[in-house]
Design a protein around this motif. Structure first.
Motif: not given
Length: 223
Positions: A118-145
């Protein structure tokens, strides 16, 4: 414990994961020339075929069957846990203290992994939120998915606390991938490496192929 809606999405994803697992399992069995492969794996193939058949014939029936099975396993777990507890207070030889200590150690390690993830998840979402959301847009899923799929490479247990935050498609895709792809770089890999190091490559390849195929099937059918 997952609520009713989340459980339905999870079980739907599990069936997609089975659809991805079966062809990989059968293909690799023949490729590796496993003796009497069809006979050895026949029970697994039949169970998977029945679940897939129920999925297309009556999804509600499938949900009922899998829910009853999971509740039965849960009840048996409670019963045996109660018997283990009796070992601490009475001289009953249901099991030995060494096994109990080992089980408690595993539970403690799992708790550490979940908390750390959970801590790792929060760190990744803060540091790489743009990249995570970009992948999510490709698959039509949100960042937590997206994070759930990433965490599943180590352990699917770490994915579960995020499950309620995922969108519907994300929940299905996570379940589909985790059926085969989970633990590919986690505890299962360590166990295989210690028992049969020569099988490590095939272990990783087969789990990744089956997990990714399940993910692809779920993504296509849920468009």
């Amino acid at each position: 414990e997952l609520d009713t809606d989340d459980l339905n999405h999870y079980l739907k994803g599990v069936v997609y994961g089975i659809l991805g697992l079966l062809p990989i399992l059968i293909g690799c069995g023949f490729l590796l020339h496993i003796d009497h492969f069809l006979i050895v794996f026949l029970p697994v193939i039949l169970i998977c075929a029945i679940l897939i058949g129920l999925f297309f014939i009556s999804f509600k029936t499938l949900i009922v069957v899998l829910t009853v099975f999971s509740k039965l396993v849960q009840m048996l777990g409670y019963i045996f846990f109660f018997l283990v507890c009796l070992t601490f207070f009475f001289n009953m030889n249901f099991t030995n203290v060494t096994l109990i200590n080992e089980a408690l150690r595993i539970v403690f390690q799992m708790s550490i992994i979940v908390c750390g993830s959970l801590v790792f998840c929060e760190i990744i979402l803060r540091k790489f939120s743009t990249q995570i959301e970009r992948v999510g847009q490709i698959l039509n899923i949100n960042k937590y998915s997206v994070m759930g799929i990433i965490l599943s490479f180590g352990t699917s247990i770490a994915m579960l606390p995020l499950f309620s935050k995922m969108n519907k498609k994300g929940k299905i895709l996570n379940a589909a991938f985790s059926l085969s792809g989970a633990f590919v770089f986690g505890g299962q890999l360590g166990f295989i490496a210690s028992v049969n190091p020569a099988s490590v490559t095939w272990f990783v390849v087969v789990k990744l192929l089956a997990g990714i195929l399940g993910l692809v099937i779920a993504n296509v059918l849920e468009e």
